[in-house]
Design an enzyme around this catalytic site. Structure first.
Site, PDB file in Angstrom:
ATOM      1  N   LYS A   1       9.384  -1.360  14.698  1.00  0.00           N
ATOM      2  CA  LYS A   1       9.913  -1.047  13.352  1.00  0.00           C
ATOM      3  C   LYS A   1      11.005   0.012  13.456  1.00  0.00           C
ATOM      4  CE  LYS A   1       5.905  -0.899  10.402  1.00  0.00           C
ATOM      5  NZ  LYS A   1       5.084  -0.047   9.557  1.00  0.00           N
TER       6      LYS A   1
ATOM      7  N   GLU B   1      -4.887  -7.117  15.191  1.00  0.00           N
ATOM      8  CA  GLU B   1      -4.386  -5.788  14.851  1.00  0.00           C
ATOM      9  C   GLU B   1      -5.523  -4.762  14.956  1.00  0.00           C
ATOM     10  OE1 GLU B   1      -0.686  -5.050  12.042  1.00  0.00           O
ATOM     11  OE2 GLU B   1      -2.513  -5.022  10.874  1.00  0.00           O
TER      12      GLU B   1
ATOM     13  N   LYS C   1       0.839  -1.204   0.000  1.00  0.00           N
ATOM     14  CA  LYS C   1       0.000   0.000   0.000  1.00  0.00           C
ATOM     15  C   LYS C   1       0.874   1.254   0.000  1.00  0.00           C
ATOM     16  CE  LYS C   1      -3.495   2.148   2.945  1.00  0.00           C
ATOM     17  NZ  LYS C   1      -4.418   1.962   4.069  1.00  0.00           N
TER      18      LYS C   1
ATOM     19  N   GLY D   1      -4.912  -2.042   5.305  1.00  0.00           N
ATOM     20  CA  GLY D   1      -4.067  -3.133   4.804  1.00  0.00           C
ATOM     21  C   GLY D   1      -4.675  -4.498   5.055  1.00  0.00           C
ATOM     22  N   ARG D   2      -5.152  -4.728   6.265  1.00  0.00           N
ATOM     23  CA  ARG D   2      -5.676  -6.064   6.599  1.00  0.00           C
ATOM     24  C   ARG D   2      -7.060  -6.318   6.009  1.00  0.00           C
ATOM     25  NH1 ARG D   2      -4.728  -2.848  10.758  1.00  0.00           N
ATOM     26  NH2 ARG D   2      -6.357  -2.143  12.171  1.00  0.00           N
TER      27      ARG D   2
ATOM     28  N   GLU E   1      10.742  -4.503   4.540  1.00  0.00           N
ATOM     29  CA  GLU E   1      10.880  -5.923   4.181  1.00  0.00           C
ATOM     30  C   GLU E   1      10.512  -6.144   2.714  1.00  0.00           C
ATOM     31  OE1 GLU E   1       9.198  -4.719   6.822  1.00  0.00           O
ATOM     32  OE2 GLU E   1       9.056  -6.200   8.430  1.00  0.00           O
TER      33      GLU E   1
ATOM     34  N   HIS F   1      -4.996 -33.574  17.493  1.00  0.00           N
ATOM     35  CA  HIS F   1      -3.857 -34.371  17.971  1.00  0.00           C
ATOM     36  C   HIS F   1      -2.775 -33.474  18.554  1.00  0.00           C
ATOM     37  CE1 HIS F   1      -5.327 -38.156  16.193  1.00  0.00           C
ATOM     38  NE2 HIS F   1      -5.993 -37.294  15.437  1.00  0.00           N
TER      39      HIS F   1
HETATM   40  C1  G6Q Z   1      -2.588  -3.892   8.031  1.00  0.00           C
HETATM   41  C2  G6Q Z   1      -1.346  -3.242   8.339  1.00  0.00           C
HETATM   42  C3  G6Q Z   1      -0.105  -3.952   7.885  1.00  0.00           C
HETATM   43  C4  G6Q Z   1       0.272  -3.689   6.435  1.00  0.00           C
HETATM   44  C5  G6Q Z   1       1.720  -4.116   6.246  1.00  0.00           C
HETATM   45  C6  G6Q Z   1       2.205  -3.905   4.849  1.00  0.00           C
HETATM   46  O1  G6Q Z   1      -3.669  -3.444   8.266  1.00  0.00           O
HETATM   47  O2  G6Q Z   1      -1.411  -1.932   7.933  1.00  0.00           O
HETATM   48  O3  G6Q Z   1      -0.145  -5.336   8.073  1.00  0.00           O
HETATM   49  O4  G6Q Z   1      -0.575  -4.347   5.570  1.00  0.00           O
HETATM   50  O5  G6Q Z   1       2.536  -3.421   7.149  1.00  0.00           O
HETATM   51  O6  G6Q Z   1       2.096  -2.569   4.487  1.00  0.00           O
HETATM   52  P1  G6Q Z   1       2.247  -2.120   3.004  1.00  0.00           P
HETATM   53  O7  G6Q Z   1       1.142  -2.722   2.221  1.00  0.00           O
HETATM   54  O8  G6Q Z   1       2.197  -0.623   3.018  1.00  0.00           O
HETATM   55  O9  G6Q Z   1       3.586  -2.636   2.529  1.00  0.00           O
END
Ligand code: G6Q
Length: 562
Positions: free
Chosen positions: A525, A361, A210, A275-276, A216, A393
């Site tokens: 972070k 989250e 996003k 994002g989620r 990463e 199990h």
């Molecule tokens: C979700 C968070 C988080 C996000 C990641 C990746 O709601 O905001 O999990 O999706 O940190 O972020 P980017 O899509 O910006 O790389």
């Protein structure tokens, strides 16, 4: 400022009422005439059995009263109406717009977002069609066979989980098969192990981010680009090959261009998509590539059907709201710290991981929407799970005999698409039998008298009976929900995921937390950047003695391996 949750009339009444309900065995509650039918619901193609919960009619009516006192209906309308519910980031919360299959406009900041949503879907359809038909070719002219989604968190968990769930739809006879892969971890092992079996000529990378600044993801994408340009034949053109093998899924065109991806090959989304909650957006491109755009639309349609149910059903029949209120009840009055999700479907093996992020989250917060410390109740539970029967199990021991109450959701399709020489029916029947038996066992338990009688029937002497009996007792009385659907097809999956998203929304609203920010991920972070600089030879910035010793140890190990 709204009344504190614990000061609402309904919450006070529920507290007193919980004292009366706790001693009543669940099995007795379940036998109340009319109860089972009244607590089984159909919504958007899902059958949801809530009858095995430690609630009576009075509990349900008090929970509905709680929802009314918290003005839940207004909150639902506000979300679908594009209001700025994410107060700390000043954003509306409109993942429902991404799957709005009706003509209804959805307005955010005075603008209908639907034309933009439809335009990106059309672009996605075109791109997916070109890749799957072989009209999109790589730098050497070969068609694409493998897609690697590089992303993390919300840009990984949703599409990864859905691709796994829809594996039977990966290959259609009409078009070429695309195998999806997912790289999220900055641990180089993740990318290296994925690339090991791939050919650069036939691989397409989706950089899913996003913000397009997630460290990463950017490092993984850079390494993937280096692998591509160094392993393609020189005639492929080095950096010139990148646009044919990289697509971006992002809100940040500037950073996408800076990375070297052609902005024409970027699928856009918007800051009102959390994002989620983003698998329904351009972040879902890996899904559409794997199963085809039409199947992706069916996923959206399934979610939309659940959205419509959630938006219009009264609280007493509103399945996401009911499931949420039951969770609030157990957290507040039964000391439930966690919630287990137990899909009886191997294809849903990433479901708990996806939900874990969505729920924890969103609702792992300790201040109210107004910024007051929460007191007197707990918020989001720890969400966890594994597919049955594997979990049986492993950790079901704790579910049955541990000291904590863990409400469980059992989730399963009634049919399996996997045929095994004459044995498919047996596999699925055995799987579903276990699901039903587990929900029954959790509820009915096994009394000390039954245990003693069984031991005696086995011929054990009285000393052995006395020694073993307590160990074999199952208290029972443990609640569970059961969610069933015909098949794990895109529509059912869409409805299932939307059900859980809305459950999160309702709980967040009742607990009065902002379910749509995630400040809790920031501190680590930021510190990691400082620590990385020190590990790579930069000056010490000063840490507590414990952390300083870890930094020194890691730095020393790098020195010795270099
Ligand atoms: C979700 C968070 C988080 C996000 C990641 C990746 O709601 O905001 O999990 O999706 O940190 O972020 P980017 O899509 O910006 O790389």
């Amino acid at each position: 400022m709204p009344t504190r949750l614990i000061d609402t009339n309904a919450f006070r009444a529920l507290r007193a009422h919980a004292d009366a309900i706790r001693p009543v065995p669940l099995l007795e509650l379940v036998k109340t005439p009319g109860r089972v039918a009244a607590m089984q619901h159909e919504a958007a193609g899902l059958f949801v059995d809530l009858s095995k919960n430690r609630v009576s009619d009075e509990t349900l009516s008090l929970l509905a009263q709680l929802a009314n006192e918290r003005e839940l209906s207004g909150a639902i309308a506000a979300m679908f109406g594009g209001e700025t519910l994410n107060l700390t980031e000043g954003r509306s919360v409109l993942h429902v717009a991404l799957r709005n299959r009706s003509e209804r406009p959805i307005v955010s900041d005075g603008t209908d977002v639907m034309p933009g949503v439809r335009a990106v879907l059309a672009k996605m359809e075109d791109l997916v069609g070109r890749v799957r038909s072989g009209r999109w070719v790589g730098a050497t002219g070969e068609r694409i066979t493998d897609v690697v989604n590089i992303g993390i968190g919300g840009s990984d968990l949703g599409p990864h989980m859905v691709c796994e769930a829809l594996e039977p739809y990966w290959n259609t006879k009409k078009e070429g098969a695309i195998r999806p892969h997912f790289v999220s971890n900055v641990d180089g092992a993740h990318l290296a192990r994925t690339l090991k079996d791939l050919r650069p000529e036939t691989t397409l990378f989706l950089v899913a981010s996003k913000t397009f600044t997630t460290e990463e993801t950017i490092l993984n994408a850079k390494s993937a680009r280096a692998w591509l340009t160094s392993s393609l034949p020189p005639s492929a053109g080095g950096d010139a090959a990148v646009p044919k093998h990289f697509i971006a899924l992002s809100t940040n065109a500037k950073e996408v261009a800076a990375f070297g991806i052609d902005v024409a090959n970027m699928l856009e989304f918007w800051d009102w998509v959390g994002g989620r909650y983003s698998l329904w957006s351009a972040i879902g491109t890996s899904i559409a590539l794997a199963v085809g755009f039409d199947r992706f639309v069916e996923l959206l349609e399934g979610a939309h059907a659940m959205d419509e149910h959630f938006r219009t059903a009264p609280i007493q029949k509103n399945v996401p709201a009911l499931m949420a209120l039951l969770g609030v009840w157990y957290a507040a009055f039964f000391d439930a710290h966690s919630h287990a999700v137990l899909p009886y479907d191997q294809s849903l093996h990433r479901f708990a991981a996806w939900l874990q992020q969505g729920d924890m989250e969103s609702n792992g917060k300790s201040v109210t929407r107004e910024g007051q410390r929460i007191a007197g109740y707990t918020t989001g539970p720890i969400v966890w799970g594994e597919p049955g029967t594997n979990g049986q199990h492993a950790f079901y021991q704790l579910l049955h005999q541990g000291t904590r109450l863990v409400p469980c959701d059992f989730v399963a399709p009634l049919r399996s698409p996997y045929a095994l020489n004459g044995g498919a029916d047996r596999h699925h029947a055995m799987l579903l039998a276990n699901l039903v038996a587990q929900s029954e066992a959790l509820m009915i338990g096994k009394s000390i008298d039954t245990v003693r009688a069984e031991l005696r029937a086995e011929g054990k002497d009285e000393a052995t009976v006395a020694r073993l009996a307590e160990h074999k007792v199952f208290e029972g009385n443990r609640p569970s929900n059961v969610v069933l659907f015909d098949r794990l097809d895109p529509r059912a999956l869409g409805a299932l995921l939307a059900l859980y998203e809305h459950r999160i929304f309702v709980q967040g609203w009742i607990w009065n937390v902002n379910s749509f920010d995630q400040w809790g991920v920031e501190l680590g972070k930021k510190l990691a950047r400082t620590v990385l600089a020190e590990i790579e030879g930069g000056p010490d910035t000063g840490h507590d003695p414990s952390t300083a010793s870890l930094v020194a140890r890691v730095r020393a190990s790098r020195g010795s391996s270099a």
